[in-house]
Design a protein around this motif. Sequence first.
Motif, PDB file in Angstrom:
ATOM      1  N   SER A   9       7.195   1.477  54.365  1.00 13.03           N
ATOM      2  CA  SER A   9       7.022   0.186  53.704  1.00 13.03           C
ATOM      3  C   SER A   9       6.142   0.319  52.468  1.00 13.03           C
ATOM      4  O   SER A   9       6.438  -0.263  51.405  1.00 13.03           O
ATOM      5  N   LEU A  10       5.063   1.087  52.587  1.00 13.49           N
ATOM      6  CA  LEU A  10       4.180   1.275  51.433  1.00 13.49           C
ATOM      7  C   LEU A  10       4.904   1.997  50.299  1.00 13.49           C
ATOM      8  O   LEU A  10       4.735   1.666  49.123  1.00 13.49           O
ATOM      9  N   ARG A  11       5.732   2.959  50.650  1.00 16.18           N
ATOM     10  CA  ARG A  11       6.501   3.670  49.625  1.00 16.18           C
ATOM     11  C   ARG A  11       7.453   2.720  48.890  1.00 16.18           C
ATOM     12  O   ARG A  11       7.610   2.786  47.670  1.00 16.18           O
ATOM     13  N   ILE A  12       8.106   1.844  49.658  1.00 16.66           N
ATOM     14  CA  ILE A  12       9.089   0.934  49.062  1.00 16.66           C
ATOM     15  C   ILE A  12       8.404  -0.048  48.122  1.00 16.66           C
ATOM     16  O   ILE A  12       8.861  -0.275  46.994  1.00 16.66           O
ATOM     17  N   VAL A  13       7.300  -0.633  48.572  1.00 13.83           N
ATOM     18  CA  VAL A  13       6.609  -1.595  47.710  1.00 13.83           C
ATOM     19  C   VAL A  13       6.088  -0.899  46.458  1.00 13.83           C
ATOM     20  O   VAL A  13       6.172  -1.448  45.344  1.00 13.83           O
ATOM     21  N   ARG A  14       5.575   0.312  46.606  1.00 15.03           N
ATOM     22  CA  ARG A  14       5.091   1.043  45.433  1.00 15.03           C
ATOM     23  C   ARG A  14       6.238   1.343  44.480  1.00 15.03           C
ATOM     24  O   ARG A  14       6.092   1.244  43.248  1.00 15.03           O
ATOM     25  N   ALA A  24      16.508  -0.600  40.955  1.00 17.46           N
ATOM     26  CA  ALA A  24      15.958   0.646  40.420  1.00 17.46           C
ATOM     27  C   ALA A  24      15.097   1.351  41.449  1.00 17.46           C
ATOM     28  O   ALA A  24      15.107   2.585  41.556  1.00 17.46           O
ATOM     29  N   ALA A  25      14.346   0.583  42.254  1.00 15.80           N
ATOM     30  CA  ALA A  25      13.522   1.192  43.303  1.00 15.80           C
ATOM     31  C   ALA A  25      14.403   1.859  44.351  1.00 15.80           C
ATOM     32  O   ALA A  25      14.106   2.965  44.825  1.00 15.80           O
ATOM     33  N   ALA A  26      15.509   1.187  44.712  1.00 14.98           N
ATOM     34  CA  ALA A  26      16.424   1.770  45.702  1.00 14.98           C
ATOM     35  C   ALA A  26      17.011   3.076  45.184  1.00 14.98           C
ATOM     36  O   ALA A  26      17.121   4.064  45.928  1.00 14.98           O
ATOM     37  N   THR A  27      17.373   3.104  43.916  1.00 14.29           N
ATOM     38  CA  THR A  27      17.923   4.339  43.331  1.00 14.29           C
ATOM     39  C   THR A  27      16.886   5.455  43.356  1.00 14.29           C
ATOM     40  O   THR A  27      17.186   6.608  43.697  1.00 14.29           O
ATOM     41  N   ALA A  28      15.635   5.138  43.019  1.00 16.09           N
ATOM     42  CA  ALA A  28      14.576   6.148  43.000  1.00 16.09           C
ATOM     43  C   ALA A  28      14.308   6.708  44.391  1.00 16.09           C
ATOM     44  O   ALA A  28      13.997   7.893  44.554  1.00 16.09           O
ATOM     45  N   LEU A  29      14.445   5.839  45.392  1.00 17.97           N
ATOM     46  CA  LEU A  29      14.162   6.268  46.765  1.00 17.97           C
ATOM     47  C   LEU A  29      15.376   6.865  47.463  1.00 17.97           C
ATOM     48  O   LEU A  29      15.255   7.447  48.543  1.00 17.97           O
ATOM     49  N   GLY A  30      16.558   6.698  46.868  1.00 20.35           N
ATOM     50  CA  GLY A  30      17.767   7.202  47.495  1.00 20.35           C
ATOM     51  C   GLY A  30      18.317   6.272  48.557  1.00 20.35           C
ATOM     52  O   GLY A  30      19.064   6.700  49.439  1.00 20.35           O
ATOM     53  N   ALA A  35      19.644  -2.367  51.559  1.00 17.05           N
ATOM     54  CA  ALA A  35      18.718  -1.832  52.563  1.00 17.05           C
ATOM     55  C   ALA A  35      17.277  -2.094  52.164  1.00 17.05           C
ATOM     56  O   ALA A  35      16.440  -2.467  52.992  1.00 17.05           O
ATOM     57  N   VAL A  36      16.968  -1.908  50.873  1.00 15.64           N
ATOM     58  CA  VAL A  36      15.608  -2.141  50.399  1.00 15.64           C
ATOM     59  C   VAL A  36      15.270  -3.625  50.492  1.00 15.64           C
ATOM     60  O   VAL A  36      14.175  -4.021  50.921  1.00 15.64           O
ATOM     61  N   SER A  37      16.202  -4.486  50.081  1.00 16.40           N
ATOM     62  CA  SER A  37      15.963  -5.929  50.153  1.00 16.40           C
ATOM     63  C   SER A  37      15.703  -6.372  51.588  1.00 16.40           C
ATOM     64  O   SER A  37      14.771  -7.154  51.860  1.00 16.40           O
ATOM     65  N   GLN A  38      16.510  -5.884  52.527  1.00 10.70           N
ATOM     66  CA  GLN A  38      16.332  -6.252  53.923  1.00 10.70           C
ATOM     67  C   GLN A  38      14.993  -5.750  54.462  1.00 10.70           C
ATOM     68  O   GLN A  38      14.306  -6.454  55.208  1.00 10.70           O
ATOM     69  N   HIS A  39      14.605  -4.533  54.050  1.00 12.32           N
ATOM     70  CA  HIS A  39      13.336  -3.985  54.515  1.00 12.32           C
ATOM     71  C   HIS A  39      12.176  -4.854  54.027  1.00 12.32           C
ATOM     72  O   HIS A  39      11.238  -5.140  54.794  1.00 12.32           O
ATOM     73  N   VAL A  40      12.232  -5.278  52.759  1.00 12.66           N
ATOM     74  CA  VAL A  40      11.158  -6.110  52.213  1.00 12.66           C
ATOM     75  C   VAL A  40      11.098  -7.450  52.936  1.00 12.66           C
ATOM     76  O   VAL A  40      10.009  -7.931  53.282  1.00 12.66           O
ATOM     77  N   ARG A  41      12.243  -8.049  53.211  1.00 15.25           N
ATOM     78  CA  ARG A  41      12.248  -9.334  53.916  1.00 15.25           C
ATOM     79  C   ARG A  41      11.662  -9.195  55.316  1.00 15.25           C
ATOM     80  O   ARG A  41      10.898 -10.054  55.772  1.00 15.25           O
ATOM     81  N   ARG A  42      12.013  -8.118  56.018  1.00 15.90           N
ATOM     82  CA  ARG A  42      11.449  -7.903  57.361  1.00 15.90           C
ATOM     83  C   ARG A  42       9.937  -7.705  57.286  1.00 15.90           C
ATOM     84  O   ARG A  42       9.185  -8.205  58.121  1.00 15.90           O
ATOM     85  N   LEU A  43       9.493  -6.972  56.272  1.00 20.07           N
ATOM     86  CA  LEU A  43       8.062  -6.739  56.112  1.00 20.07           C
ATOM     87  C   LEU A  43       7.320  -8.044  55.818  1.00 20.07           C
ATOM     88  O   LEU A  43       6.231  -8.292  56.370  1.00 20.07           O
TER      89      LEU A  43
END
Length: 306
Positions: A9-14, A24-30, A35-43
């Motif tokens: 979670s910390l990696r995604i927010v950063r 762009a964050a999803a592309t950088a993280l692979g 998936a990134v949007s859903q992770h942020v909403r759950r967090l």
Amino acid sequence: MPEDLDVQSLRIVRAIADAGTITAAATALGYSQPAVSQHVRRLERRLGTALLERRGRGVRLTEAGQVLARHGATVTAALDAAASEVAALTGLRGGRVRLLAFPSSSATLVPTALATLRAQHPDLRVSLDECEPPESLQRLRAGACDIAIAFSYPGTDLGRGEDDLAGLEVRLLLEDPPVLALPAGHPLAESRRLHLRDLAGQTWIAGCARCRGHLLQACASAGYTPSIAYATDDYVAVLGLVAAGLGVALLPGLVLPTAARHPGVAVRAVGGTSPRAVSTVTTPDLMRVPAVAATVDALSDAALSL
């Protein structure tokens, strides 16, 4: 609250803070954008607060999101540094090995091994301290070193728990037969081959406690008790005492090149003695550490070159 956070979670927010958009964050993280949007909403649901303020195609971090992004940078840097250090150790681009060795091995086996390691793995660091067994084995079990170079004579150090090698990783380096050192003018120096029986009545210079035990046992088998006038675990001092005509001594075969060049000392083979076994001792877990395994291999190669 801490259980609601994790490294991912910390990696995604950063990453969102750095990239400016979820895509762009999803592309950088692979990851995929959904998936990134859903992770942020759950967090956000777990933490009970918004982390992002969505503005058109971009996003802006809320104050809570900025806090996570700041700590995410610290955590990410620490994890990356840890991964780099482990990779360096695994690839032998770094690491430290604590080595204990008894004096005659630290003067013969160890220099050759350390020179090999420096040439092959220049970033690997080996510290050296001198210590005789059984103390070196005790220090190994206590975690005070990574490798101990130890020796034992058959029948002289068993039964007292001093050489309990259960659970340890032992590699035999060599069998080291003792030699006899006599004053150059000694009547027996003319003999090329001697037996301990021939030394009855001589004054003796003894070495370390373990070597002294071997001397006492071997002389007892030859039918007498040696008269020990001096004792030192410094073989250079032993050679000096012998050269001064103060007695005879059994010396480790490892020091034969030095003893043979010493003025005033005659070195001869002698029967009635037993070779000592010289080994590296470490733990199975440490043996899986590449730097430790490389050091043990270098010591084995050094023993073969003698």
